[in-house]
Design an enzyme around this catalytic site. Structure first.
Site, PDB file in Angstrom:
ATOM      1  N   CYS A 109       0.911  -1.218   0.054  1.00  0.00           N
ATOM      2  CA  CYS A 109      -0.134   0.193  -0.085  1.00  0.00           C
ATOM      3  C   CYS A 109       0.826   1.062   0.091  1.00  0.00           C
ATOM      4  O   CYS A 109       1.751   1.359   0.959  1.00  0.00           O
ATOM      5  CB  CYS A 109      -0.916  -0.150   0.952  1.00  0.00           C
ATOM      6  SG  CYS A 109      -1.974   1.324   1.470  1.00  0.00           S
ATOM      7  N   CYS A 116      -2.953  14.681   3.516  1.00  0.00           N
ATOM      8  CA  CYS A 116      -3.888  14.740   2.492  1.00  0.00           C
ATOM      9  C   CYS A 116      -4.882  15.807   2.795  1.00  0.00           C
ATOM     10  O   CYS A 116      -5.058  16.274   4.044  1.00  0.00           O
ATOM     11  CB  CYS A 116      -4.690  13.449   2.501  1.00  0.00           C
ATOM     12  SG  CYS A 116      -5.904  13.387   1.158  1.00  0.00           S
ATOM     13  N   CYS A 120     -11.336  13.238   4.918  1.00  0.00           N
ATOM     14  CA  CYS A 120     -12.424  12.567   4.940  1.00  0.00           C
ATOM     15  C   CYS A 120     -12.576  12.244   6.373  1.00  0.00           C
ATOM     16  O   CYS A 120     -11.318  12.105   7.216  1.00  0.00           O
ATOM     17  CB  CYS A 120     -12.036  11.220   4.260  1.00  0.00           C
ATOM     18  SG  CYS A 120     -11.981  11.472   2.513  1.00  0.00           S
ATOM     19  N   CYS A 345      -6.650   0.163   6.753  1.00  0.00           N
ATOM     20  CA  CYS A 345      -7.714   1.500   6.009  1.00  0.00           C
ATOM     21  C   CYS A 345      -7.880   2.260   6.996  1.00  0.00           C
ATOM     22  O   CYS A 345      -8.475   2.332   7.971  1.00  0.00           O
ATOM     23  CB  CYS A 345      -8.670   0.791   5.538  1.00  0.00           C
ATOM     24  SG  CYS A 345      -8.242   0.017   3.860  1.00  0.00           S
TER      25      CYS A 345
HETATM   26 FE1  SF4 Z   1      -7.309  11.442   1.855  1.00  0.00          FE
HETATM   27 FE2  SF4 Z   1      -9.699  10.865   2.183  1.00  0.00          FE
HETATM   28 FE3  SF4 Z   1      -7.742   8.885   1.115  1.00  0.00          FE
HETATM   29 FE4  SF4 Z   1      -7.957   9.645   3.771  1.00  0.00          FE
HETATM   30  S1  SF4 Z   1      -9.443   8.484   2.827  1.00  0.00           S
HETATM   31  S2  SF4 Z   1      -5.772   9.738   2.530  1.00  0.00           S
HETATM   32  S3  SF4 Z   1      -8.465  11.989   3.811  1.00  0.00           S
HETATM   33  S4  SF4 Z   1      -8.646  10.789   0.488  1.00  0.00           S
END
Ligand code: SF4
Length: 353
Positions: A109, A116, A120, A345
């Site tokens: 991964c 980021c 989210c 995850c």
């Molecule tokens: Fe970015 Fe959303 Fe992926 Fe997390 S889940 S790394 S916040 S895109």
């Protein structure tokens, strides 16, 4: 000094021709040493002339990310904390799977950004905020570190089988460097990963999606996590700025190879998106895309300390999966690996181990 990990093969060839006066075949040799034989020292490049090696050493270097920490889960999942040259930290995870014959293979991964920007609400990386994009060399450097750790030296039969861009960052917001990395991965003189062995996971970025599709360089996974625009806007507010109906319309015309299907990632959050109503909406949405175009990975949420959501109830997870199967939708519950070392995850955060 130039770090040669940042050159694609055509760039390395042009640079060696223009700066060092070396012929094209020499660049191919150096490229193979870097990516297949994993050389870090020009002195090891035994079939390259001494004079060329000296010129390379005077002007260039081969710098891998440095391992700043390593943790191994009870299930074999291995998480690396990597320090990049400017001291930025990222994480990459190796996930084992055993064949029926007991042969162990690995999936890596990969991270594509430091932090980021997507924020989210269920994701630890998203809560870090965005620091910067990773370069091609930094993205691919993660693979060199992992291959060395695994003792994976045979490009013809690698034990590192698959790559997923599901680590830190939204890959399609770092499109230039991710596309350069994909082109280099595809090169049979280098790491030689065919598109079938690479999955790019995105929450859906309009411009990047079109370019990735046209390139055919990787399979696609889409982080859906909600079957309606309203719910998606609650749990993935930035991703939902591209409305769900428009994302689905773009996916409907996404170019797929023979037998390729789009994987939808659906993280089951307790009491939020795991009920029968959402299962119905989700089935409607997948059927709306046309038969056989999409499949679902159902991922059970792993609440870390202070997490904003709860784990879903097991009975609800099974009922959710069964409903989708009854509607002829391929839906697989993915067991999250590496939970005990926060490598599952949504748990990557890049803090010192
Ligand atoms: Fe970015 Fe959303 Fe992926 Fe997390 S889940 S790394 S916040 S895109």
């Amino acid at each position: 000094m130039i770090n040669l990990l940042n050159f694609t093969l055509p760039e390395l060839t042009a640079w060696m021709q223009n700066e060092l006066g070396e012929p094209k075949f020499r660049a191919v040799q150096v490229w193979q040493w870097i990516w297949q034989k994993m050389a870090r020292d020009f002195a090891d490049m035994s079939d390259v002339s001494k004079a060329c090696r000296a010129r390379l050493a005077a002007t260039a270097r081969i710098s891998w990310p440095e391992i700043a920490g390593l943790e191994e889960s009870r299930d074999g999942t291995t998480k690396f904390l990597l320090r990049l040259e400017d001291s930025a930290l990222v994480e990459t995870v190796l996930i084992p799977s055993d064949s029926r014959e007991g042969v162990r293979r690995w999936t890596q991964c990969l991270s594509s950004q430091v932090g980021c920007a997507m924020g989210c609400t269920f994701c630890a990386t998203g809560q870090m905020g965005f620091e910067r994009n990773m370069s091609m060399g930094e993205i691919l450097g993660q693979i060199l570190v992992a291959r060395e750790h695994l003792g994976d030296k045979r490009p013809d039969w690698p034990i590192l089988r698959n790559l997923v861009f599901m680590g830190m960052g939204e890959p399609l917001l770092n499109l230039t460097e991710v596309m350069r990395a994909l082109r280099s991965l595809n090169n049979d003189k280098g790491l030689n990963f065919s598109p079938r062995r690479i999955t790019v996971s995105t929450c859906g970025i309009e411009k990047g999606l079109a370019e990735l599709g046209e390139s055919g360089l990787a399979y696609l996974a889409v982080s859906l996590h909600a079957p309606t625009q309203e719910l998606r806007a609650r749990i993935m507010p930035k991703a939902a700025r591209w409305p769900l109906d428009r994302l689905l319309a773009a996916l409907d015309s996404y170019p797929l190879k023979t037998r390729e299907r789009i994987t939808f990632e659906y993280l089951l959050l307790g009491g939020i998106n795991d009920g029968p109503e959402q299962a119905r909406e989700l089935a409607r949405l997948i059927h709306g895309m046309g038969r056989g175009k999409g499949k679902l990975n159902l991922i059970v949420y792993n609440p870390a300390e202070g997490a904003p959501y709860a784990a879903p109830d097991e009975a609800r997870v099974l009922a959710f999966e069964q409903y989708l199967w009854k509607r002829q939708i391929t839906a697989i519950i993915r067991k999250s690996k590496g939970q005990d070392i926060k490598a599952a995850c949504g748990q990557l955060r890049a803090i010192s181990l």
